[in-house]
Design a protein around this motif. Sequence first.
Motif, PDB file in Angstrom:
ATOM      1  N   ARG A   1       0.592  -0.997   0.084  1.00 24.34           N
ATOM      2  CA  ARG A   1       0.135   0.029  -0.014  1.00 24.34           C
ATOM      3  C   ARG A   1       0.646   0.941   0.275  1.00 24.34           C
ATOM      4  N   THR A   2       1.942   1.302   0.795  1.00 21.46           N
ATOM      5  CA  THR A   2       3.056   2.919   0.682  1.00 21.46           C
ATOM      6  C   THR A   2       3.075   2.450  -0.381  1.00 21.46           C
ATOM      7  N   PHE A   3       3.777   1.832  -1.283  1.00 23.22           N
ATOM      8  CA  PHE A   3       4.400   1.402  -2.601  1.00 23.22           C
ATOM      9  C   PHE A   3       3.895   2.023  -3.277  1.00 23.22           C
ATOM     10  N   THR A   4       2.625   2.082  -3.554  1.00 23.63           N
ATOM     11  CA  THR A   4       1.663   1.895  -4.682  1.00 23.63           C
ATOM     12  C   THR A   4       0.401   3.339  -4.123  1.00 23.63           C
ATOM     13  N   ALA A   5       0.747   3.692  -3.505  1.00 20.84           N
ATOM     14  CA  ALA A   5       0.609   4.850  -3.519  1.00 20.84           C
ATOM     15  C   ALA A   5       0.599   6.275  -3.834  1.00 20.84           C
ATOM     16  N   HIS A   6       1.829   5.757  -4.191  1.00 22.58           N
ATOM     17  CA  HIS A   6       2.354   7.244  -5.622  1.00 22.58           C
ATOM     18  C   HIS A   6       2.392   6.612  -6.750  1.00 22.58           C
ATOM     19  N   LEU A   7       1.358   5.705  -7.314  1.00 23.98           N
ATOM     20  CA  LEU A   7       1.011   5.247  -8.292  1.00 23.98           C
ATOM     21  C   LEU A   7      -0.812   5.510  -8.540  1.00 23.98           C
ATOM     22  N   GLY A   8      -1.117   6.064  -7.239  1.00 26.15           N
ATOM     23  CA  GLY A   8      -2.599   6.882  -7.605  1.00 26.15           C
ATOM     24  C   GLY A   8      -3.885   5.562  -7.912  1.00 26.15           C
ATOM     25  N   PRO A   9      -4.034   4.166  -7.714  1.00 25.92           N
ATOM     26  CA  PRO A   9      -4.602   3.442  -7.850  1.00 25.92           C
ATOM     27  C   PRO A   9      -6.353   3.910  -7.473  1.00 25.92           C
ATOM     28  N   ALA A  10      -7.130   3.579  -8.277  1.00 28.53           N
ATOM     29  CA  ALA A  10      -8.569   3.587  -6.955  1.00 28.53           C
ATOM     30  C   ALA A  10      -9.062   3.283  -6.115  1.00 28.53           C
ATOM     31  N   THR A  11      -8.183   1.831  -5.730  1.00 30.48           N
ATOM     32  CA  THR A  11      -8.243   0.686  -4.618  1.00 30.48           C
ATOM     33  C   THR A  11      -7.272  -0.052  -4.779  1.00 30.48           C
ATOM     34  N   THR A  12      -6.967  -0.713  -3.586  1.00 32.26           N
ATOM     35  CA  THR A  12      -6.138  -1.815  -3.474  1.00 32.26           C
ATOM     36  C   THR A  12      -6.210  -2.145  -2.356  1.00 32.26           C
ATOM     37  N   THR A  13      -6.512  -3.279  -2.460  1.00 35.12           N
ATOM     38  CA  THR A  13      -6.949  -4.620  -1.985  1.00 35.12           C
ATOM     39  C   THR A  13      -5.724  -5.825  -1.357  1.00 35.12           C
ATOM     40  N   ALA A  14      -5.526  -6.317  -0.263  1.00 34.12           N
ATOM     41  CA  ALA A  14      -4.757  -7.629  -0.060  1.00 34.12           C
ATOM     42  C   ALA A  14      -5.675  -8.485   0.636  1.00 34.12           C
ATOM     43  N   VAL A  15      -4.946  -9.859  -0.181  1.00 31.66           N
ATOM     44  CA  VAL A  15      -6.122 -11.353   0.304  1.00 31.66           C
ATOM     45  C   VAL A  15      -4.697 -11.927   0.523  1.00 31.66           C
ATOM     46  N   PRO A  16      -4.682 -12.929   2.056  1.00 31.13           N
ATOM     47  CA  PRO A  16      -4.207 -13.923   1.657  1.00 31.13           C
ATOM     48  C   PRO A  16      -4.317 -15.665   1.110  1.00 31.13           C
ATOM     49  N   VAL A  17      -3.784 -15.837   0.606  1.00 34.03           N
ATOM     50  CA  VAL A  17      -4.586 -17.038  -0.258  1.00 34.03           C
ATOM     51  C   VAL A  17      -3.530 -18.241  -0.452  1.00 34.03           C
ATOM     52  N   SER A  18      -3.136 -19.744  -0.513  1.00 30.43           N
ATOM     53  CA  SER A  18      -2.617 -20.675  -0.628  1.00 30.43           C
ATOM     54  C   SER A  18      -2.863 -21.020  -2.563  1.00 30.43           C
ATOM     55  N   ALA A  19      -2.966 -20.715  -3.222  1.00 33.00           N
ATOM     56  CA  ALA A  19      -3.120 -20.675  -5.316  1.00 33.00           C
ATOM     57  C   ALA A  19      -3.267 -22.280  -5.316  1.00 33.00           C
ATOM     58  N   LEU A  20      -2.252 -23.174  -4.154  1.00 34.05           N
ATOM     59  CA  LEU A  20      -1.797 -24.616  -4.976  1.00 34.05           C
ATOM     60  C   LEU A  20      -2.960 -25.646  -3.463  1.00 34.05           C
ATOM     61  N   ALA A  21      -3.795 -25.068  -2.605  1.00 33.54           N
ATOM     62  CA  ALA A  21      -4.461 -25.417  -2.156  1.00 33.54           C
ATOM     63  C   ALA A  21      -6.203 -24.920  -1.905  1.00 33.54           C
ATOM     64  N   GLY A  22      -5.847 -23.706  -2.346  1.00 34.01           N
ATOM     65  CA  GLY A  22      -7.059 -23.105  -3.291  1.00 34.01           C
ATOM     66  C   GLY A  22      -8.012 -21.919  -2.024  1.00 34.01           C
ATOM     67  N   GLU A  23      -6.818 -22.261  -0.861  1.00 30.43           N
ATOM     68  CA  GLU A  23      -7.403 -21.489  -0.006  1.00 30.43           C
ATOM     69  C   GLU A  23      -6.999 -20.111   0.069  1.00 30.43           C
ATOM     70  N   ASN A  24      -8.503 -19.317   1.075  1.00 30.28           N
ATOM     71  CA  ASN A  24      -8.939 -17.880   0.040  1.00 30.28           C
ATOM     72  C   ASN A  24      -9.080 -17.375  -1.568  1.00 30.28           C
ATOM     73  N   VAL A  25      -9.080 -18.695  -1.736  1.00 33.81           N
ATOM     74  CA  VAL A  25      -9.424 -18.213  -3.511  1.00 33.81           C
ATOM     75  C   VAL A  25     -10.677 -18.229  -3.727  1.00 33.81           C
ATOM     76  N   GLU A  26     -11.464 -20.068  -4.142  1.00 37.63           N
ATOM     77  CA  GLU A  26     -12.523 -19.652  -4.289  1.00 37.63           C
ATOM     78  C   GLU A  26     -13.757 -19.583  -3.058  1.00 37.63           C
ATOM     79  N   THR A  27     -12.693 -20.441  -2.024  1.00 32.79           N
ATOM     80  CA  THR A  27     -14.486 -20.555  -0.539  1.00 32.79           C
ATOM     81  C   THR A  27     -12.938 -19.903   0.488  1.00 32.79           C
ATOM     82  N   PRO A  28     -13.601 -19.420   1.298  1.00 34.20           N
ATOM     83  CA  PRO A  28     -12.907 -19.197   3.000  1.00 34.20           C
ATOM     84  C   PRO A  28     -11.970 -20.063   3.474  1.00 34.20           C
ATOM     85  N   SER A  29     -10.719 -19.656   4.140  1.00 35.11           N
ATOM     86  CA  SER A  29      -9.493 -20.367   5.091  1.00 35.11           C
ATOM     87  C   SER A  29      -9.601 -20.169   6.290  1.00 35.11           C
TER      88      SER A  29
END
Length: 359
Positions: free
Chosen positions: A119-147
């Motif tokens: 968020r600190t880095f992208t604040a200088h780029l001016g996106p409308a929104t910046t959101t972070a999500v914790p995931v495990s792509a291999l296990a599929g956690e927090n990708v389609e369903t909550p972990s």
Amino acid sequence: MPEDDVPAHAGRPAVRLSVGAAPEDGRSTLIERIAGHDGIAVVNAAGRVDNPEDTAKDAAQADVTVVIVDARSGLTAHTKQVAACACMTGVRHLVLAVNKLDLVGWDQHAFQTIAEAFRTFTAHLGPATTTAVPVSALAGENVETPSTHTTWYDGPPLIALLRAIDLDPDRAARPFRLPISAVTRPDPDNRHYEGTLACGTLRRGDAVQVALSGMTSTITRVLVDGADAEAAGPGDAVAVALGDHIDLSSGDMLVPPEHRPQVTSQFAAHLTWMSDEPLLPGRDYTLEVAGREVTASVTGVKYRIDLETLRHDAARTLRHGEIGACTIALAQPMAVDAFADFPPPARFPLTERHGGRAL
């Protein structure tokens, strides 16, 4: 928040998504889990820094860029460059997927540290929104369903988040912009001017002006998807009839008289340079805005942007994969909008005059 609790925005166009990451950060695995979901269209499988042309091309088509980070290494020069390239190419929504969090024991502190740095880095780029999500792509956690491992995270899983992003909350409230893509004759005495409404609301009885020529008229009929309507909204396929016979063709744009774009033969813009040959100031290229083409030249490069530090470096040219602030001169005037005010109409491609290769 369960996925069912997140508004799906049914009926709107699919979210166009680009995905970027450093090698080995899990890009291909996450793309496989995202692809095929209703309401989401993945426009790429690129994003490596060693292929900046693909990163820029894909971001130029996207509404949202997902930037993947390995939780073990945090932000790297690679991922910073992907985020910077996306924003400089016009993406207004960034989603940080902190991947492989299972390999650090689903550590909340590790996730929050990476998210805050992003968020600190992208604040200088001016996106409308910046959101972070914790995931495990291999296990599929927090990708389609909550972990079950991230009870400390109160946001939706990635798919639900992407579907819920309001891509342009001010789109309907902006003054309308109707780029004309075709002119048809339903009968010998009438003309319909067709196009997709980029923003704003268009109503029967509205005063309109041709952005470039300044000619004015009044809308006497509005058709949406071929059916008569009192009004049209952003994204609608529209045909309008006017109260006056005026000279309109593909590449023209109808706007409100009180909110006409600037008509100019010179403007400043950020360019993402994708040609193997360096930019040559003074050389003629072809520029397209709202379907209208015009000969253009770059009269000067103000600075080149370091995509890792966002530093502005003095430059006289741009090379493959570089982004810089430039001044552009046109062979004839065009109607142009500021990107901050009208994001979709303000993007434009620059191509070679002979051969049409994108630059």
